[in-house]
Write a protein that holds these residues in place. Structure first.
Motif, PDB file in Angstrom:
ATOM      1  N   ILE A   1      -6.898 -57.825  19.418  1.00 45.88           N
ATOM      2  CA  ILE A   1      -5.877 -58.771  18.949  1.00 45.88           C
ATOM      3  C   ILE A   1      -4.821 -59.005  20.034  1.00 45.88           C
ATOM      4  O   ILE A   1      -3.701 -59.416  19.760  1.00 45.88           O
ATOM      5  CB  ILE A   1      -5.227 -58.320  17.608  1.00 45.88           C
ATOM      6  CG1 ILE A   1      -4.547 -56.952  17.749  1.00 45.88           C
ATOM      7  CG2 ILE A   1      -6.261 -58.274  16.501  1.00 45.88           C
ATOM      8  CD1 ILE A   1      -3.661 -56.605  16.550  1.00 45.88           C
TER       9      ILE A   1
ATOM     10  N   ALA B   1       1.895 -58.512  15.807  1.00 47.57           N
ATOM     11  CA  ALA B   1       0.566 -59.043  16.140  1.00 47.57           C
ATOM     12  C   ALA B   1      -0.378 -58.928  14.949  1.00 47.57           C
ATOM     13  O   ALA B   1      -1.139 -59.853  14.645  1.00 47.57           O
ATOM     14  CB  ALA B   1      -0.010 -58.297  17.346  1.00 47.57           C
TER      15      ALA B   1
ATOM     16  N   GLN C   1       0.427 -61.458  12.301  1.00 47.10           N
ATOM     17  CA  GLN C   1       0.039 -62.800  12.714  1.00 47.10           C
ATOM     18  C   GLN C   1      -1.479 -62.996  12.580  1.00 47.10           C
ATOM     19  O   GLN C   1      -1.936 -63.988  12.010  1.00 47.10           O
ATOM     20  CB  GLN C   1       0.475 -63.031  14.151  1.00 47.10           C
ATOM     21  CG  GLN C   1       0.498 -64.492  14.520  1.00 47.10           C
ATOM     22  CD  GLN C   1       1.221 -64.710  15.840  1.00 47.10           C
ATOM     23  OE1 GLN C   1       1.383 -63.784  16.629  1.00 47.10           O
ATOM     24  NE2 GLN C   1       1.647 -65.945  16.085  1.00 47.10           N
ATOM     25  N   VAL C   2      -2.208 -62.017  13.095  1.00 44.03           N
ATOM     26  CA  VAL C   2      -3.674 -62.106  13.019  1.00 44.03           C
ATOM     27  C   VAL C   2      -4.124 -62.177  11.562  1.00 44.03           C
ATOM     28  O   VAL C   2      -5.018 -62.938  11.203  1.00 44.03           O
ATOM     29  CB  VAL C   2      -4.325 -60.890  13.717  1.00 44.03           C
ATOM     30  CG1 VAL C   2      -5.800 -60.787  13.367  1.00 44.03           C
ATOM     31  CG2 VAL C   2      -4.144 -60.999  15.218  1.00 44.03           C
TER      32      VAL C   2
ATOM     33  N   TYR D   1      -6.456 -63.303   5.471  1.00 42.21           N
ATOM     34  CA  TYR D   1      -7.163 -63.620   6.712  1.00 42.21           C
ATOM     35  C   TYR D   1      -8.117 -64.799   6.518  1.00 42.21           C
ATOM     36  O   TYR D   1      -8.208 -65.694   7.333  1.00 42.21           O
ATOM     37  CB  TYR D   1      -7.908 -62.377   7.179  1.00 42.21           C
ATOM     38  CG  TYR D   1      -8.610 -62.541   8.500  1.00 42.21           C
ATOM     39  CD1 TYR D   1      -7.889 -62.649   9.677  1.00 42.21           C
ATOM     40  CD2 TYR D   1      -9.991 -62.575   8.578  1.00 42.21           C
ATOM     41  CE1 TYR D   1      -8.511 -62.784  10.894  1.00 42.21           C
ATOM     42  CE2 TYR D   1     -10.637 -62.709   9.793  1.00 42.21           C
ATOM     43  CZ  TYR D   1      -9.895 -62.813  10.965  1.00 42.21           C
ATOM     44  OH  TYR D   1     -10.537 -62.952  12.150  1.00 42.21           O
TER      45      TYR D   1
END
Lengths: 204, 204
Positions: free
Chosen positions: A53, A71, A74-75, B201
């Motif tokens: 990532i 991170a 966000q991912v 996701y």
């Protein structure tokens, strides 16, 4: 980049661990070895997951905790808001409505539905329970893509067909059965029996 | 033989699929290819999993459905009875008490506990709620090895320490936090956030 479910689950564990740790004791940096030890994961695996990532650690210093959390969020898409409907306001549905941690993951339950005329119109955890007859209309009007299913097993497939035909793209399935959906729809099953099986096996 | 969690989870899927299928339409035999297609698993994987628990298919006939179900139940330990205590009779704890499918997996909730004096002594789903002060004594007297934890996060580790020091060997953790336990104790986490992360996701 399409991350596998096992990777997502590890990212979640890192995120939870770092959030909890920093709540108890504010720390700026952490090494892969420290994370690995706390979570009983191989340190190489941690570095690989972080690399996937876009996170790079520095020598013995490790990673900036804030960067890592950021991170991962966000991912995972936690900073996107996902409007959802919840269907089936029984005990489990009711418990989910009062769960305090959903906003943290971007989940907003917008409306709740039940087919029981005795429940429709009543209030529950700040929501007015709506009739499932108005479900399709609601999903279309508000462009809802996520449904949380807490109904009895007998109606779950019929409801699923209705949901997917109306534009629902993900179903969080709390009913103890499998659902058939079109290929572009995600079903996440919370089958309590999986947990039970692991326990039964361990205690045997 | 020690089966990994991923194998256990696949065995559970086979078992659920076969139970559901035969409920709708009684069938005697099934091939690995049929199971594989229905569950979107590689047929080689199905045969390997079945082989690992001592099941052998016959050519194009496949497997006896009853034999498969029976072997899985035996391997998983569903025919053993596991007496459990449930701690924390909030909404989620209450929902679990009324879940109808536990006996199928050998789980028997014997007693329920709460620390709230306003709840102690009241009835819930056929149980009289007991005080957590009597928890240790109960676990020792009845030789309970499994605890279902539905308490607020703040008390979960303290309770866990008490449980494991009294002989509990498995904790089914419904609190959204990680628990530290001795090496011989299994914790099965039902972290709702894992499901949420997969959904967020997917919808991103």
């Amino acid at each position: 980049m399409q991350l596998k479910r096992v990777v997502l689950e590890r990212l979640m564990r890192y995120h939870r661990f770092l959030s909890q740790t920093t709540k108890i004791k504010p720390i700026q940096t952490i090494t892969s070895a420290q994370i690995a030890e706390a979570l009983d994961i191989d340190p190489t695996q941690v570095r690989k997951d972080f690399g996937a990532i876009g996170l790079m650690g520095i020598g013995r210093v490790g990673y900036q905790v804030e960067d890592v959390c950021c991170a991962i969020r966000q991912v995972m898409g936690f900073d996107h808001e996902n409007a959802a409907v919840l269907i089936g306001v029984g005990q489990l549905g009711g418990a989910l409505l009062t769960y305090p941690g959903f906003e943290k993951y971007g989940l907003m339950i917008e409306a709740v539905f039940d087919s029981d005329p005795a429940k429709v119109g009543r209030r529950k955890a700040g929501y007015t329970i709506r009739s499932t007859r108005t479900l399709k209309q609601y999903i279309r009007n508000y462009n809802i893509r996520l449904a949380i299913l807490c109904t009895p097993v007998e109606v779950s497939q019929t409801l699923t067909d209705r949901l997917t035909s109306t534009g629902i793209k993900a179903i969080w399935n709390f009913t103890p059965t499998s659902l058939n959906v079109p290929a572009d729809v995600l079903v996440r099953n919370e089958h309590i029996s999986l947990g039970l099986s692991e326990i039964a096996y361990h205690l045997k």
